[in-house]
Design an enzyme around this catalytic site. Structure first.
Site, PDB file in Angstrom:
ATOM      1  N   CYS A   1      -8.346   7.110  -1.165  1.00 42.59           N
ATOM      2  CA  CYS A   1      -7.439   7.637  -0.146  1.00 42.59           C
ATOM      3  C   CYS A   1      -7.553   9.155  -0.013  1.00 42.59           C
ATOM      4  O   CYS A   1      -7.059   9.735   0.946  1.00 42.59           O
ATOM      5  CB  CYS A   1      -5.993   7.254  -0.454  1.00 42.59           C
TER       6      CYS A   1
ATOM      7  N   ASP B   1      -6.160  11.403  -1.874  1.00 48.34           N
ATOM      8  CA  ASP B   1      -4.969  12.142  -2.299  1.00 48.34           C
ATOM      9  C   ASP B   1      -5.193  12.818  -3.654  1.00 48.34           C
ATOM     10  O   ASP B   1      -5.921  12.306  -4.504  1.00 48.34           O
ATOM     11  CB  ASP B   1      -3.768  11.192  -2.380  1.00 48.34           C
TER      12      ASP B   1
ATOM     13  N   CYS C   1       0.245  10.977  -0.023  1.00 46.00           N
ATOM     14  CA  CYS C   1       1.166  10.155   0.752  1.00 46.00           C
ATOM     15  C   CYS C   1       2.585  10.232   0.190  1.00 46.00           C
ATOM     16  O   CYS C   1       2.812  10.797  -0.884  1.00 46.00           O
ATOM     17  CB  CYS C   1       0.693   8.713   0.717  1.00 46.00           C
TER      18      CYS C   1
ATOM     19  N   CYS D   1      -0.673   4.923  -6.151  1.00 50.01           N
ATOM     20  CA  CYS D   1      -0.056   6.246  -6.020  1.00 50.01           C
ATOM     21  C   CYS D   1       0.691   6.607  -7.316  1.00 50.01           C
ATOM     22  O   CYS D   1       0.663   7.759  -7.752  1.00 50.01           O
ATOM     23  CB  CYS D   1       0.905   6.268  -4.840  1.00 50.01           C
TER      24      CYS D   1
HETATM   25 FE1  FES Z   1      -3.347   7.296  -2.188  1.00 52.02          FE
HETATM   26 FE2  FES Z   1      -0.763   7.153  -2.000  1.00 52.02          FE
HETATM   27  S1  FES Z   1      -2.195   6.404  -0.582  1.00 52.02           S
HETATM   28  S2  FES Z   1      -1.916   8.245  -3.459  1.00 52.02           S
END
Ligand code: FES
Length: 127
Positions: free
Chosen positions: A35, A37, A60, A104
């Site tokens: 993702c 992040d 996110c 996450c």
């Molecule tokens: Fe990757 Fe939340 S979508 S940390």
């Protein structure tokens, strides 16, 4: 049922411990390649306890809520206890996360572990 619990929404809207610690004793940064992040944890350690903790999360809402909750959970705690914090415990404290958002909370666990290990590595070098 709502997708996100009230606790998740609360920590997302009003995250605790956001920011950096300039003279941090340990810093942990992890990312999720899928993702994109990124989460960064700063620790101030005194007498092998977390005196202060801050986080920066470029990610996110679930990642922000997980970091906020996780930092609250480790504040004031001895490092031995901090190292046992799991993403499961963080998720439970948030009253759950949707299955596709569980990764996450894994970021929070990994970032905290990385920060403690960074502190321990630096301390070994000094001592
Ligand atoms: Fe990757 Fe939340 S979508 S940390």
């Amino acid at each position: 049922m709502a997708l996100y619990s009230e606790k998740v929404m609360d920590h997302f809207r009003h995250p605790r411990n956001v920011g950096t610690i300039e003279d941090a004793d340990g810093i942990g940064e992890v990312g999720n390649a899928k993702c994109g992040d990124i989460m960064k944890i700063y620790l101030k350690i005194k007498d092998e306890r977390v005196e202060d903790v801050k986080f920066e999360t470029f990610g996110c809402g679930s990642a922000i809520a997980s970091s906020s909750m996780a930092t609250e959970m480790i504040k004031g705690k001895p490092l031995t206890e901090v190292l046992t914090l799991t993403n499961k415990a963080v998720t439970e404290a948030l009253d759950g996360l949707p299955t596709h958002k569980l990764h996450c909370s894994v970021l929070a666990e990994q970032a905290i572990q990385a920060a403690v290990k960074d502190y321990q590595a630096k301390n070994k070098a000094v001592g």
